[in-house]
Design an enzyme around this catalytic site. Structure first.
Site, PDB file in Angstrom:
ATOM      1  N   ASP A  29      -2.956  -1.417  -0.752  1.00  0.00           N
ATOM      2  CA  ASP A  29      -2.310  -0.364   0.054  1.00  0.00           C
ATOM      3  C   ASP A  29      -2.967  -0.239   1.425  1.00  0.00           C
ATOM      4  O   ASP A  29      -4.150  -0.536   1.577  1.00  0.00           O
ATOM      5  CB  ASP A  29      -2.426   0.964  -0.725  1.00  0.00           C
ATOM      6  CG  ASP A  29      -1.403   1.986  -0.247  1.00  0.00           C
ATOM      7  OD1 ASP A  29      -0.572   1.655   0.617  1.00  0.00           O
ATOM      8  OD2 ASP A  29      -1.449   3.124  -0.752  1.00  0.00           O
ATOM      9  N   HIS A  46       1.140  -6.398   7.118  1.00  0.00           N
ATOM     10  CA  HIS A  46       1.508  -7.156   5.913  1.00  0.00           C
ATOM     11  C   HIS A  46       1.025  -8.606   6.031  1.00  0.00           C
ATOM     12  O   HIS A  46       0.528  -9.184   5.075  1.00  0.00           O
ATOM     13  CB  HIS A  46       3.015  -7.128   5.701  1.00  0.00           C
ATOM     14  CG  HIS A  46       3.547  -5.752   5.383  1.00  0.00           C
ATOM     15  ND1 HIS A  46       2.928  -4.911   4.491  1.00  0.00           N
ATOM     16  CD2 HIS A  46       4.632  -5.064   5.851  1.00  0.00           C
ATOM     17  CE1 HIS A  46       3.612  -3.767   4.408  1.00  0.00           C
ATOM     18  NE2 HIS A  46       4.638  -3.842   5.230  1.00  0.00           N
ATOM     19  N   LEU A 140      -7.425 -19.241 -13.678  1.00  0.00           N
ATOM     20  CA  LEU A 140      -7.084 -17.845 -13.356  1.00  0.00           C
ATOM     21  C   LEU A 140      -5.579 -17.657 -13.486  1.00  0.00           C
ATOM     22  O   LEU A 140      -4.800 -18.463 -12.965  1.00  0.00           O
ATOM     23  CB  LEU A 140      -7.523 -17.558 -11.912  1.00  0.00           C
ATOM     24  CG  LEU A 140      -7.033 -16.266 -11.271  1.00  0.00           C
ATOM     25  CD1 LEU A 140      -7.703 -15.049 -11.899  1.00  0.00           C
ATOM     26  CD2 LEU A 140      -7.295 -16.271  -9.771  1.00  0.00           C
TER      27      LEU A 140
HETATM   28  C1  FPP Z   1       1.137  -1.467   1.024  1.00  0.00           C
HETATM   29  O1  FPP Z   1       0.982  -1.217   2.371  1.00  0.00           O
HETATM   30  C2  FPP Z   1       1.490  -2.824   0.724  1.00  0.00           C
HETATM   31  C3  FPP Z   1       2.694  -3.251   0.216  1.00  0.00           C
HETATM   32  C4  FPP Z   1       3.835  -2.375  -0.025  1.00  0.00           C
HETATM   33  C5  FPP Z   1       2.941  -4.609  -0.144  1.00  0.00           C
HETATM   34  C6  FPP Z   1       1.762  -5.505  -0.309  1.00  0.00           C
HETATM   35  C7  FPP Z   1       2.171  -6.806   0.207  1.00  0.00           C
HETATM   36  C8  FPP Z   1       1.372  -7.724   0.784  1.00  0.00           C
HETATM   37  C9  FPP Z   1      -0.082  -7.615   0.881  1.00  0.00           C
HETATM   38  C10 FPP Z   1       1.957  -8.941   1.385  1.00  0.00           C
HETATM   39  C11 FPP Z   1       2.860  -9.773   0.519  1.00  0.00           C
HETATM   40  C12 FPP Z   1       2.275 -10.201  -0.762  1.00  0.00           C
HETATM   41  C13 FPP Z   1       2.128 -11.469  -1.221  1.00  0.00           C
HETATM   42  C14 FPP Z   1       1.707 -11.697  -2.625  1.00  0.00           C
HETATM   43  C15 FPP Z   1       2.334 -12.646  -0.400  1.00  0.00           C
HETATM   44  P1  FPP Z   1       1.885  -0.092   3.015  1.00  0.00           P
HETATM   45  O2  FPP Z   1       2.964  -0.778   3.771  1.00  0.00           O
HETATM   46  O3  FPP Z   1       2.361   0.858   1.985  1.00  0.00           O
HETATM   47  O4  FPP Z   1       0.851   0.592   3.974  1.00  0.00           O
HETATM   48  P2  FPP Z   1       0.854   2.115   4.442  1.00  0.00           P
HETATM   49  O5  FPP Z   1       0.779   2.966   3.208  1.00  0.00           O
HETATM   50  O6  FPP Z   1      -0.380   2.200   5.280  1.00  0.00           O
HETATM   51  O7  FPP Z   1       2.113   2.320   5.227  1.00  0.00           O
END
Ligand code: FPP
Length: 249
Positions: A29, A46, A140
């Protein structure tokens, strides 16, 4: 660089290899907040987050973790603007495309938790390719939670249990915790020993709600794009200081 290596080496030395979690689950997150702080678009957060995925998967393999589950896209994430949803899916495709060979060489088995049938065809194709290629790997297991929701997982398992009851494949007396485990996406896997959530949020957000019953939680204020190897070691060392009693004394 020298001082970063030194601090990682110091952390590595503190790790007890006889008391490692078998299964680590991560709620990644804070990508958006990381980007905002740097006056960048959310997409940059991201993209940087994917670099951490690569780094943490690699390190978990090196350390000897058996299962790593990452929350890549929840059933609730569909409520985000379409552009962001599409961007996240394109990052996933790019990740699988670029990393599949390396993951395979490193004996990583890719697995998906969630309803993949609801995803765009091109995403499904990429996932299927990765599942097939890595299916016999044994080091893994990387569970990518994608279009995943914990309540949905339980509802689906209930549906399948009822179907099997109706067909006479199982009897009502057999329905217990172990049987339910066999109907979850994580069938055959140990429950997570450690859950990590980044960015300072203190929730589980519908993630593995059945499997986390006795999991140790580690919350950190660090945003996911800043969660590097040293942060993983810090989490592991804190985990090793916990006294897991599983309801006993
Ligand atoms: C949260 O940050 C993250 C996500 C909703 C998605 C996680 C995805 C990735 C790390 C990239 C794609 C994954 C792979 C496996 C290639 P947020 O957008 O909720 O952040 P915020 O709460 O600060 O807005």
């Amino acid at each position: 660089m020298i001082s970063i290596n030194k601090s990682i080496n110091n952390l590595k030395k503190k790790l007890d290899h006889n008391n490692l979690p078998k299964h680590i689950a991560i709620i990644m997150d804070g990508n958006g907040r990381w980007a905002k702080k740097k006056l960048l678009p959310r997409s940059a957060g991201h993209r940087e987050g994917v670099k951490r995925v690569r780094e943490i998967v690699e390190e978990c393999g090196n350390i000897g973790i058996d299962f790593l589950t990452i929350y890549a896209f929840s059933t609730e994430n569909w409520n985000r603007p379409k552009d962001e949803v599409n961007y996240l899916m394109s990052l996933l495709i790019e990740f699988l495309n670029k990393e599949l060979e390396t993951l395979h060489k490193n004996n990583v088995k890719i697995n998906v938790l969630g309803e993949i049938d609801a995803l765009e065809e091109n995403v499904q194709d990429e996932i299927k390719k990765a599942l097939i290629k890595t299916k016999n790997n044994s080091k893994l297991t990387l569970n990518i939670a994608l279009n995943y929701g914990g309540r949905k997982e339980i509802a689906l398992s209930l549906k399948h249990i009822i179907k099997d009851l109706n067909k006479g494949n199982i009897s009502i007396e057999e329905v217990d915790e172990n049987l339910i485990n066999d109907y979850l996406y994580t069938k055959g896997q140990p429950d997570p020993d450690l859950l990590i959530r980044t960015s300072g949020e203190l929730r589980i957000s519908n993630f593995l709600i059945y499997q986390l019953a006795y999991t140790e939680f580690y919350f950190t204020n660090v945003n996911w794009p800043d969660f590097k190897k040293k942060n993983l070691y810090k989490a592991l060392i804190e985990y090793q200081q916990r006294n897991r009693r599983f309801g006993g004394l």
